[in-house]
Every structure is written in C-alpha cells, then in structure tokens.
Design an enzyme around this catalytic site. Structure first.
Site: not given
Ligand code: BES
Ligand code: MN
Ligand code: ZN
Length: 479
Positions: A247, A259, A270, A329, A333
């Site tokens: 990712k 967020k 991230d 958010d 996935r």
C-alpha cells in the site's frame, strides 16, 4: 557504510572506537585488565563503559546482560547503543570484537546501520552546526575466517539494512515531495540499477482503462496523479513466483470521511508498505536471490474534494466484485484489492502484502508485532519464520466465516467498512482475501510497526518495517 571483516586481535584493527561486548560473567582479556576503569566495567544489558587501554585509543565495553537471555534482537540493540556512543566521540570507524561465535555479526551490522540513519536533508547547516559525521566504516573482528554461510549472512545483513534505511527515507519524505509520481521514479531507478528488474508504471488514464475501480475511486479526489507500479525481478530458481503488494497512499486525509487534524501530519507514512516492497525488491536483486518476483504497488493520495468518492458510492474492483464505500477512510483495502487481483493475474503463485491498514492493529498489538493474516498455513509459517529471524516479528490473527460475513454489502457484494467496529484488523484482512483468487496469501498490517516503535535502532519516526523480513523470506524461498 563500508563493512569489513577481519580475524585476529581487536587491538590490531585501526579504528576510532573499539567495541568489546561482554555478557555477565565474561572476563576482560588479560591485556585490558590493567586499563583504568577496568575494575568498574558494567555487564548489564545496554550498559557501556569507556576504557582507554593504551592512552589515546578508546575501547567501549558494551554489556550484554545474561548470556542465556541473549538473542539477535538484543545484539541489534547493543549495536545501536554502541553506535550512539560512537557518535558522542565523532568516531568515523568502529571495530567490534566478535570472536565469540555465539554473537551474530549480521545482527551487529544491522543494528549499526539502522542506528546510523538520520533524516536531515531539509535542515540548514552552518559551521556552528555541522552535520554529524556518523560511522563510515564498520569492521567486525571474527574468531575465524568467515565461511560461505557467514559471508552470505554478513552481506545480506548489510544490503537489507541499507535498503531498510532507504525505505525509511521514503517514509520520512513529506507528501508534497514524495508524490505517487516520485515513488514511481524511485521504482524506475531501482529497475535501472539492476538488469534483472523491469518496471512498468500506469498513470490515471491507464488505471481507469484497466478498470481498477478501487484505485480510480481513491485517487479521484486528488490533483496528484496516481501510479500503479509493477516491478518484476527474474532471479530464476525452481520455486513458485512470489507476488509482493504494498500500500502506498502518499497522504491519507481520510477523504470525505476526514480524519481529525491532530496528528494528521503522520499520515505521510501511509505509503510504508509500498516503500518496503520497493526497497526489498532492490535488495533482493542486489543479492541476486534465486526466485522470481512480481511486485505491485498502488500509489495515490486520499483527499476530500468536489471530485472525491463519497460515502455510499458503489465501485467495481479489478476482479469484478462490487463494493459500497461506506467510509472513504478505509481506502487502503480498495487499492490493495485491485493490486492483489492484478498481481495474481500477472502470474504470482503466492502473495504477501504489506499495508498500514488499520488503527485497530495498534490497539491489538501495539508497535511490537505486525498482524499476520493468511489463508495458508505454510506461507504463514514462512512469513512468521522470516519475522523471527529478522526481528520484524508478526503475530497471526484468525480468519473466520463470521468475520467474513461482516464484510457483506447491503446493496453490493462487499462493504469496505462496517459501523459495528468489530475486529477492525481482521475485517480488513477478510476483505482482502476476496481478491487473491484462492492463492496462498499472507497479509501484514504494519500500521503499528512502521513508525515510532521505540527500539534502540529506530526510536521515533520510520522503521522500514518489512524490508528485512521480505529479504529474509526471499532468501528462505530462493533456490
Ligand atoms: N492509513 C489508515 C490506518 C493507519 C492508522 C495507519 C494509524 C497508520 C496509523 C487507514 O487508511 C485507515 O484510515 N483505516 C481506518 C479504517 C476504518 C475507517 C474502517 C482506521 O483504522 O481507522
Ligand atoms: Mn484511511
Ligand atoms: Zn490509509
């Protein structure tokens, strides 16, 4: 850092700092018995004592604590502590006495290289505040000439730790510098460095043309172009082709499901899974390991805007499954789903993915273990073994039909997040399993281990978690 091995007396090695590890009960060598302070040497784990045996030269005794409690991870820490001490004396060269065969030279090399990492390219320097020099040469003085296995272990440790530091640099870079485009350029650099590595990069229109609905959806709110990075490494061997997926969200605001602003700056990390996969491929190619790899790294920002995906929108992933995006958010996935399906289609026969996927994994496992979720006991065992050996340890969480049921959509095949907040890490893993076409697959949720782990060799900030684990895994699977 230059790493050298030698045999014979530590005192004969030219170095700014000599390091002598001592477990409880170990006796100092005779020649040191006379040195000032020799009587006060501390043997407790991580305790250091500086001796000046012959006048100007410095010898650092590093306590290892109880011998029966010693392992490679403690040795990595001890090496990091010695590296910090070396910094206090501006030592450019350090020589370790490792005549004791129970002490792993590889662990000392890893700890030294990892502890030497600094992120200071954005700091202005002047004569009053010069950049610290750091350790440039590490010599390990072994009892005997290194045999082939030992030489391989030493070289692997150096290459993997340096690759981990490169991944840390990518993690540290802010999102205005490390865009998906910049990450893809790093992949192109790695391919250019190794004849055995090829690269292919897809941009926004190609991603849309391939109907990678997850990556399209997450990237549509951002002005930054997304990238789908594919690296292939041909190392041969007769094993199954290993797929690696990482990712790489270069900044995760949460999107419309935004967020809280406190601490949001850390969401530049991230992309840690993608960085680990990228640099691991580089290290594996450098080592020339005998296996074939297909690495797929989906990279994008997750931003709120007038073009952003909205809660309730329904998308179609690369493999045709439909998903209600109830929480923007839960974007990781969605992009991993496309990448996993694509990786399998390209020929991966077993797949490992790494992702900073859930805050829930921090609640469950803190920063000690990464979560491992797998549909295959053999692959899970290989990954867990690589974790133990590298010190990048993983703890397996279960899959179960009841968790799978939570991911069922109300109007589409799946939903990307449920409002029940049950088993968040497993939920995400269960979702990903829908995209691997039944192939052996292992998912590592590294949200807790990629950043701020408070170990001696990586206290705050990025850890490069996964690079050393993946290099170890590839070594174990290679033939
Ligand atoms: N990137 C985050 C997960 C994360 C959290 C990484 C903390 C590093 C540190 C991920 O995209 C995310 O936002 N996950 C959500 C999922 C939820 C909305 C179902 C989470 O964990 O809160
Ligand atoms: Mn998110
Ligand atoms: Zn995220």
């Amino acid at each position: 850092m230059r790493v050298e091995t030698t045999t014979g007396e530590l005192a004969a090695v030219e170095a700014d700092l000599h390091v002598l590890p001592q477990a409880e009960g170990d006796e100092l060598p005779q020649a040191l018995g006379e040195a000032a302070g020799a009587a006060d040497v501390k043997h407790g784990f991580g305790k250091t004592t500086l001796l000046r045996p012959g006048g100007p030269e410095r010898l650092l005794v590093v306590g290892l604590g109880k011998r029966e409690e010693l392992d490679d991870e403690k040795l990595r820490s001890a090496a990091a502590i010695a590296t910090r001490e070396a910094g206090r004396y501006d030592a450019r060269s350090v020589a370790w006495s490792l005549a004791d065969e129970a002490l792993s030279a590889a662990a000392v090399i890893e700890g030294t290289i990892l502890a030497s990492y600094r992120f200071d390219r954005f700091r202005s320097r002047d004569e009053d505040d010069p950049a610290p020099v750091g350790v440039e040469v590490l010599t390990v003085a072994l009892g005997d000439e290194a045999d082939e296995a030992m030489s391989t272990a030493i070289r692997t440790a150096q290459v993997a730790a340096e690759a981990a530091n490169r991944a840390r640099e990518l993690q540290n870079l802010p999102s205005n510098v490390l865009t998906p485009t910049a990450l893809a350029e790093r992949a192109e650099e790695i391919a250019a460095e190794h004849a055995s590595v090829s690269v292919e990069v897809l941009g926004r229109s190609e991603i849309a043309a391939k109907k990678m609905g997850g990556l399209v959806a997450v990237s549509q709110g951002s002005a930054e172009d997304p990238r789908l990075i594919v690296l292939r490494y041909s190392g041969g061997g007769d094993g199954a082709t290993l797929g690696l997926v990482g990712k790489a969200v270069t900044f995760d605001t949460g999107g419309i499901s935004i967020k809280p602003s406190a601490g949001m700056q850390d969401m530049k990390m991230d992309m840690s899974g993608g960085a680990a996969v990228l640099e691991a491929v580089g290290a594996i190619a450098e080592l020339g390991l005998g296996l074939d790899l297909i690495a797929v790294i989906p990279s994008t920002e997750n931003m709120p805007s007038g073009t952003a995906i909205k809660p309730g929108d329904i998308i179609t992933q690369y493999n045709g499954k439909t998903v209600e995006v109830n929480n923007t958010d839960a974007e990781g996935r969605l992009i991993l789903a496309d990448a996993l399906a694509y990786c399998v289609e390209l020929g991966a026969e077993r797949v490992v993915d790494l992702a900073t996927l859930t805050g829930a994994v921090l609640v469950a496992l803190g920063s000690t273990y990464a979560a491992l979720i797998s549909n295959d006991d053999e692959l899970a065992g290989e990954v867990a073994g690589a974790g133990e050996r590298s010190g990048e340890i993983v703890w397996r969480l279960p899959l179960h039909a009841e968790y799978k049921k939570l991911t069922t959509g109300t109007v589409a095949d799946l939903t990307n997040a449920s409002d029940k907040r049950k088993a968040g890490t497993i939920y995400a893993g269960s979702f990903l399993e829908e995209f691997v076409d039944g192939k052996p697959w292992a998912h590592l949720d590294i949200a807790g281990t990629a950043w701020d782990i408070d170990r001696e060799y990586a206290k705050r900030g990025p850890t490069g978690f996964g690079v050393r684990l993946l290099v170890d895994l590839a070594s174990a699977l290679a033939s």
